[in-house]
Scaffold this active site. Sequence first.
Site, short mmCIF file in Angstrom:
data_model
loop_
_atom_site.label_atom_id
_atom_site.label_comp_id
_atom_site.label_asym_id
_atom_site.label_seq_id
_atom_site.Cartn_x
_atom_site.Cartn_y
_atom_site.Cartn_z
N PHE A 295 -4.91 0.15 -2.62
CA PHE A 295 -4.70 1.73 -2.11
C PHE A 295 -4.59 1.60 -0.54
CE2 PHE A 295 -7.85 4.97 -0.31
CZ PHE A 295 -6.71 6.05 -0.22
N THR B 218 -7.59 -5.83 -8.50
CA THR B 218 -7.91 -4.38 -8.50
C THR B 218 -6.71 -3.56 -8.15
OG1 THR B 218 -8.90 -4.38 -6.25
CG2 THR B 218 -10.23 -4.50 -8.26
N VAL C 137 -6.79 -15.08 -2.14
CA VAL C 137 -7.46 -15.53 -0.98
C VAL C 137 -8.49 -16.47 -0.75
CG1 VAL C 137 -6.08 -13.20 0.34
CG2 VAL C 137 -8.46 -13.21 -0.51
N LYS D 46 -16.30 -14.06 -3.00
CA LYS D 46 -15.30 -15.08 -2.40
C LYS D 46 -14.26 -14.35 -1.64
CE LYS D 46 -14.15 -18.51 -5.57
NZ LYS D 46 -13.85 -19.19 -6.96
N GLY E 123 -8.18 -18.81 9.22
CA GLY E 123 -7.72 -20.01 9.36
C GLY E 123 -6.08 -19.94 9.68
N TYR F 84 -20.97 -6.97 -2.36
CA TYR F 84 -20.05 -6.26 -1.46
C TYR F 84 -20.44 -6.59 -0.11
CZ TYR F 84 -16.69 -2.90 0.42
OH TYR F 84 -15.59 -2.15 0.72
N LYS G 263 -19.33 -8.52 3.24
CA LYS G 263 -18.48 -8.12 4.44
C LYS G 263 -19.41 -8.35 5.68
CE LYS G 263 -15.17 -5.63 2.66
NZ LYS G 263 -13.61 -5.73 2.92
P1 NAD Z 1 -8.36 -1.45 -3.68
O1 NAD Z 1 -9.06 -2.22 -4.75
O2 NAD Z 1 -7.45 -0.50 -3.92
O3 NAD Z 1 -7.54 -2.79 -2.81
C1 NAD Z 1 -7.95 -4.06 -2.91
C2 NAD Z 1 -6.92 -5.02 -2.91
O4 NAD Z 1 -7.25 -6.31 -2.71
C3 NAD Z 1 -6.32 -5.13 -4.47
O5 NAD Z 1 -4.96 -4.84 -4.41
C4 NAD Z 1 -6.70 -6.27 -5.15
O6 NAD Z 1 -5.89 -6.71 -5.97
C5 NAD Z 1 -6.68 -6.98 -3.80
N1 NAD Z 1 -7.67 -8.32 -3.67
C6 NAD Z 1 -9.00 -8.49 -4.22
N2 NAD Z 1 -9.43 -9.60 -4.24
C7 NAD Z 1 -8.44 -10.45 -3.92
C8 NAD Z 1 -8.09 -11.73 -3.68
N3 NAD Z 1 -9.22 -12.69 -3.92
N4 NAD Z 1 -6.84 -12.28 -3.42
C9 NAD Z 1 -5.97 -11.46 -3.32
N5 NAD Z 1 -6.05 -9.94 -3.40
C10 NAD Z 1 -7.19 -9.67 -3.54
O7 NAD Z 1 -9.48 -1.24 -2.47
P2 NAD Z 1 -9.14 -0.39 -1.07
O8 NAD Z 1 -9.82 1.14 -1.01
O9 NAD Z 1 -7.60 -0.10 -0.79
O10 NAD Z 1 -9.64 -1.10 -0.19
C11 NAD Z 1 -9.04 -2.15 0.72
C12 NAD Z 1 -10.14 -2.75 1.76
O11 NAD Z 1 -10.58 -1.61 2.46
C13 NAD Z 1 -11.20 -3.62 1.24
O12 NAD Z 1 -11.42 -4.87 1.93
C14 NAD Z 1 -12.37 -2.76 1.18
O13 NAD Z 1 -13.54 -3.42 1.24
C15 NAD Z 1 -11.97 -1.95 2.45
N6 NAD Z 1 -12.61 -0.65 2.44
C16 NAD Z 1 -12.16 0.70 1.84
C17 NAD Z 1 -13.00 1.69 1.74
C18 NAD Z 1 -12.20 2.98 1.21
O14 NAD Z 1 -12.94 3.95 1.39
N7 NAD Z 1 -10.99 2.85 0.47
C19 NAD Z 1 -13.81 1.80 2.69
C20 NAD Z 1 -14.65 0.86 3.36
C21 NAD Z 1 -14.02 -0.49 3.30
#
Ligand code: NAD
Length: 319
Positions: free
Chosen positions: A11, A35, A57, A96, A107, A150, A154
């Site tokens: 997203f 996701t 990653v 992870k 890195g 989570y 973080k």
């Molecule tokens: P999302 O699930 O839509 O996007 C996360 C993306 O990371 C996905 O495309 C998923 O496939 C990818 N991903 C997860 N693990 C992976 C891995 N090991 N290797 C490669 N890709 C991987 O979620 P989002 O809402 O877009 O969140 C994105 C980031 O923002 C996250 O780090 C989340 O913790 C942070 N965040 C989001 C919100 C929010 O309100 N949307 C709030 C706080 C923090």
Amino acid sequence: MRILVTGAAGFLGSHLVERLLAEGHEVIGMDNFITGSEQNLAHLAGNPRFSFIRHDVANFIFVPKKVDAVMHFASPASPNPNSPYGYTNLPIQTMKAGALGTHNTLGVARAHNARFLLASTSEIYGDPLEHPQKETYWGHVDPIGVRSVYDEAKRFAEALTMAYHRYHGIDTRIVRIFNTYGPRMRLDDGRVVPNFIQQALRKEPLTVYGDGSQTRSFCYVSDLIEGIYRLLLSDEHDPVNIGNPNEISILEFAETINRLTGNPAGIEFKPDLRLGDDPQRRQPDITRAKTILKWSPQVSLEEGIAATIPYFRSQMEQV
Ligand code: NAD
Ligand code: UDP
């Protein structure tokens, strides 16, 4: 700049990639689709400044070309145990992505002498005892609670980022993101915005967990991306909250969605599924973002929800 964005198919990642391309940068997206979805990036195929690497990653990352910035967004992000995409159902992958993924992306930044931006979260404050939450607050987190996979990942990611900054001199930034919503959220990831809008469009009652007195503060995605882009261009190394301080109870939020969609079905109260880990209150103090980045959110909840509904409607038609 040439910028590596992890979590690019998610997203927030997909909106970030779009913004960076619009600013004239070259972007390398990275994702393993745990996701996220290819559909979120489909419209960028053929853009000569965009390339994509399918990669987890948590494993060593090799980027052949020089990068100037690394933005680490890869991580599951929904707490909902009812969804297969919720992080409590992906606990090891979540830890992870936050721990090993942050180490590997730092890195890359070190190898390329690139700046680094970590997507952190309001969850590092846990169920906060300070309200609203300032960046100086250390948080109130259960290290073994259901959300700990989570929250602690973080928190570790922030500590590691600061270690690379202090010890290796890496040019780092940390954004603490508060609840953000908008098009391209997964229909089925269980977060409150897709759940409520979907239920409202089906003319079903909205499922409020607990009594709905818990609060959140919802930020529209374009506002968030603006704040993050400003942070990337700034020289700020300490964490910065980005979110909308307009706090609302989940019950009031449900009533707003029903009003905006004309849903007559009302509300259905469900037991709190979160084993007591659901933060009771959440509101960002954005003084730092206002002062340092000259940023504040521009999009009202009504405008943001109105801009989000057509996306969910079209997604539901495809299912
Ligand atoms: P999302 O699930 O839509 O996007 C996360 C993306 O990371 C996905 O495309 C998923 O496939 C990818 N991903 C997860 N693990 C992976 C891995 N090991 N290797 C490669 N890709 C991987 O979620 P989002 O809402 O877009 O969140 C994105 C980031 O923002 C996250 O780090 C989340 O913790 C942070 N965040 C989001 C919100 C929010 O309100 N949307 C709030 C706080 C923090
Ligand atoms: N929530 C709810 N009904 C739903 C989904 C979520 O009442 O169908 C509540 C949830 O208990 C939490 C809030 O909405 O208090 C926000 O949940 P979300 O999953 O979006 O993310 P969180 O802010 O908890 O990380």
